[in-house]
Motif scaffolding. Structure first.
Motif, PDB file in Angstrom:
ATOM      1  N   ASP A  17       0.857  -1.187   0.000  1.00 35.82           N
ATOM      2  CA  ASP A  17       0.000   0.000   0.000  1.00 35.82           C
ATOM      3  C   ASP A  17       0.889   1.232   0.000  1.00 35.82           C
ATOM      4  O   ASP A  17       1.515   1.557   1.017  1.00 35.82           O
ATOM      5  N   LEU A  18       0.964   1.913  -1.151  1.00 33.17           N
ATOM      6  CA  LEU A  18       1.783   3.113  -1.265  1.00 33.17           C
ATOM      7  C   LEU A  18       0.950   4.332  -0.896  1.00 33.17           C
ATOM      8  O   LEU A  18      -0.186   4.481  -1.345  1.00 33.17           O
ATOM      9  N   ALA A  19       1.548   5.226  -0.104  1.00 34.17           N
ATOM     10  CA  ALA A  19       0.832   6.356   0.497  1.00 34.17           C
ATOM     11  C   ALA A  19      -0.280   5.810   1.393  1.00 34.17           C
ATOM     12  O   ALA A  19      -1.456   6.121   1.243  1.00 34.17           O
ATOM     13  N   SER A  20       0.126   4.992   2.348  1.00 31.43           N
ATOM     14  CA  SER A  20      -0.797   4.201   3.173  1.00 31.43           C
ATOM     15  C   SER A  20      -1.444   4.991   4.295  1.00 31.43           C
ATOM     16  O   SER A  20      -2.322   4.471   4.991  1.00 31.43           O
ATOM     17  N   GLY A  21      -1.020   6.242   4.524  1.00 34.46           N
ATOM     18  CA  GLY A  21      -1.651   7.059   5.549  1.00 34.46           C
ATOM     19  C   GLY A  21      -1.559   6.428   6.922  1.00 34.46           C
ATOM     20  O   GLY A  21      -0.501   5.948   7.344  1.00 34.46           O
ATOM     21  N   SER A  22      -2.679   6.398   7.625  1.00 35.61           N
ATOM     22  CA  SER A  22      -2.717   5.836   8.976  1.00 35.61           C
ATOM     23  C   SER A  22      -2.958   4.327   8.994  1.00 35.61           C
ATOM     24  O   SER A  22      -3.237   3.752  10.055  1.00 35.61           O
ATOM     25  N   GLY A  23      -2.875   3.705   7.827  1.00 40.12           N
ATOM     26  CA  GLY A  23      -2.814   2.250   7.761  1.00 40.12           C
ATOM     27  C   GLY A  23      -4.126   1.512   7.944  1.00 40.12           C
ATOM     28  O   GLY A  23      -4.129   0.287   8.117  1.00 40.12           O
ATOM     29  N   GLU A  24      -5.254   2.214   7.863  1.00 42.09           N
ATOM     30  CA  GLU A  24      -6.519   1.574   8.194  1.00 42.09           C
ATOM     31  C   GLU A  24      -6.854   0.432   7.236  1.00 42.09           C
ATOM     32  O   GLU A  24      -7.315  -0.631   7.677  1.00 42.09           O
ATOM     33  N   VAL A  27       3.613   2.200   2.986  1.00 43.35           N
ATOM     34  CA  VAL A  27       4.678   3.199   2.871  1.00 43.35           C
ATOM     35  C   VAL A  27       4.039   4.575   2.818  1.00 43.35           C
ATOM     36  O   VAL A  27       3.126   4.806   2.012  1.00 43.35           O
ATOM     37  N   ASP A  28       4.496   5.483   3.677  1.00 49.06           N
ATOM     38  CA  ASP A  28       3.924   6.827   3.672  1.00 49.06           C
ATOM     39  C   ASP A  28       4.974   7.855   4.067  1.00 49.06           C
ATOM     40  O   ASP A  28       5.841   7.584   4.898  1.00 49.06           O
ATOM     41  N   ILE A  29       4.843   9.043   3.495  1.00 46.23           N
ATOM     42  CA  ILE A  29       5.820  10.112   3.728  1.00 46.23           C
ATOM     43  C   ILE A  29       5.592  10.820   5.056  1.00 46.23           C
ATOM     44  O   ILE A  29       6.470  11.531   5.537  1.00 46.23           O
ATOM     45  N   SER A  30       4.421  10.632   5.673  1.00 46.44           N
ATOM     46  CA  SER A  30       4.112  11.306   6.925  1.00 46.44           C
ATOM     47  C   SER A  30       4.604  10.483   8.117  1.00 46.44           C
ATOM     48  O   SER A  30       4.153   9.348   8.317  1.00 46.44           O
ATOM     49  N   SER A  31       5.475  11.077   8.920  1.00 46.68           N
ATOM     50  CA  SER A  31       5.920  10.383  10.126  1.00 46.68           C
ATOM     51  C   SER A  31       4.780  10.252  11.127  1.00 46.68           C
ATOM     52  O   SER A  31       4.666   9.232  11.822  1.00 46.68           O
ATOM     53  N   VAL A  32       3.901  11.246  11.175  1.00 40.37           N
ATOM     54  CA  VAL A  32       2.764  11.202  12.095  1.00 40.37           C
ATOM     55  C   VAL A  32       1.828  10.056  11.734  1.00 40.37           C
ATOM     56  O   VAL A  32       1.439   9.245  12.582  1.00 40.37           O
ATOM     57  N   PHE A  59       4.951  -0.905   8.559  1.00 42.44           N
ATOM     58  CA  PHE A  59       4.781   0.415   7.965  1.00 42.44           C
ATOM     59  C   PHE A  59       6.126   1.126   7.907  1.00 42.44           C
ATOM     60  O   PHE A  59       6.862   1.173   8.900  1.00 42.44           O
ATOM     61  N   VAL A  60       6.424   1.667   6.737  1.00 38.22           N
ATOM     62  CA  VAL A  60       7.706   2.300   6.461  1.00 38.22           C
ATOM     63  C   VAL A  60       7.488   3.792   6.268  1.00 38.22           C
ATOM     64  O   VAL A  60       6.647   4.206   5.456  1.00 38.22           O
ATOM     65  N   HIS A  61       8.240   4.603   7.010  1.00 40.18           N
ATOM     66  CA  HIS A  61       8.206   6.047   6.785  1.00 40.18           C
ATOM     67  C   HIS A  61       9.186   6.372   5.668  1.00 40.18           C
ATOM     68  O   HIS A  61      10.409   6.364   5.846  1.00 40.18           O
ATOM     69  N   SER A  62       8.624   6.621   4.478  1.00 38.82           N
ATOM     70  CA  SER A  62       9.456   6.883   3.307  1.00 38.82           C
ATOM     71  C   SER A  62       8.592   7.515   2.226  1.00 38.82           C
ATOM     72  O   SER A  62       7.359   7.442   2.273  1.00 38.82           O
TER      73      SER A  62
END
Length: 248
Positions: free
Chosen positions: A42-49, A65-70, A90-93
């Motif tokens: 899941d690319l740009a997975s956000g909060s992973g729901e 994978v998502d660019i937001s550390s939050v 989940f990868v912060h990238s």
């Protein structure tokens, strides 16, 4: 490498960072007939729901994978909460250019096709991770009706009327890219309301708690204009859906 603060403030209470309700997400999972052990990216997975729920409900495994550390930290906490931390990671990238180490059965990008420079580039990017016979999910806006001019399009959050297609043309576009559309679940106006209006509540609560923050003026300006802009333009003109694709 991170999202601007205003974005995470705006969507701080959102488990799903798209105009998709939990019911719509459940309907999509059911429609895909996911098998236990399905490997997912899941690319740009956000909060992973999506990944966390499907790991719980359908026993999929995978990586977001998502660019937001939050949002990445929220996704990791959600995995623990749902008891699936052993099946998902989940990868912060930056998801742009991310390719899975091994082919996956389901490759997704919902509401973030900018990672590939648009639909075509995102389809190409996801294809690099997708195994033979796999499913691809693209979440993408479309025009519910033809917009009269670029001014209306910009009021809907687009750069111009050519940014998006009407629904039949978007379906044709997937075909031109060499994929069959095998399923779709579309947002409705209530889905949009839940996504957009919840942002206003988040902004107001944040502003009440942070009146002296450097972003306070920007948040105040957004609260002054966004409800009217959304109800006057975007709610009537902009649609959004998730489209399941298989390579021809």
């Amino acid at each position: 490498m991170d999202l601007p603060r205003i974005f995470t403030i705006r969507e701080s209470s959102h488990p799903i960072h798209n105009p998709f309700t939990a019911g719509k997400l459940a309907a999509l999972g059911e429609a895909l007939h996911l098998e236990p052990g399905t490997r997912m990216l899941d690319l740009a997975s956000g909060s992973g729901e999506m990944l966390c729920r499907w790991a719980r409900d359908y026993l999929v495994t995978g990586t977001g994978v998502d660019i937001s550390s939050v949002f990445t930290e929220q996704a990791r906490r959600r995995a623990v909460e749902l008891g699936v931390a052993d099946r998902v990671s989940f990868v912060h990238s930056d998801a742009a250019g991310f390719v899975a180490a091994k082919p996956v059965d389901l490759a997704a990008c919902l509401g973030a096709t900018w990672i590939g420079g648009g639909v075509a580039g995102t389809v190409e990017l996801l294809s690099k991770s997708l195994g033979p016979g796999g499913l691809m999910l693209i979440g993408e806006p479309y025009w519910r009706q033809e917009v009269p001019d670029d001014d209306v399009a910009k009021a809907c959050g687009a750069r111009g009327k050519d940014d998006f297609l009407v629904l039949p043309e978007l379906i044709e576009r997937f075909g031109d890219l060499g994929f069959d559309v095998v399923e779709m679940v579309l947002a409705d106006q209530d889905s949009w309301d839940r996504y957009q209006a919840a942002q206003w509540f988040n902004l107001r609560r944040w502003l009440d708690d942070n009146p002296d923050d450097e972003l306070a003026a920007e948040v105040r300006a957004e609260l002054d204009t966004e409800p009217t802009r959304y109800t006057r333009y975007q709610r009537e003109h902009l649609g959004w859906g998730v489209f399941a694709l298989m390579r021809r």
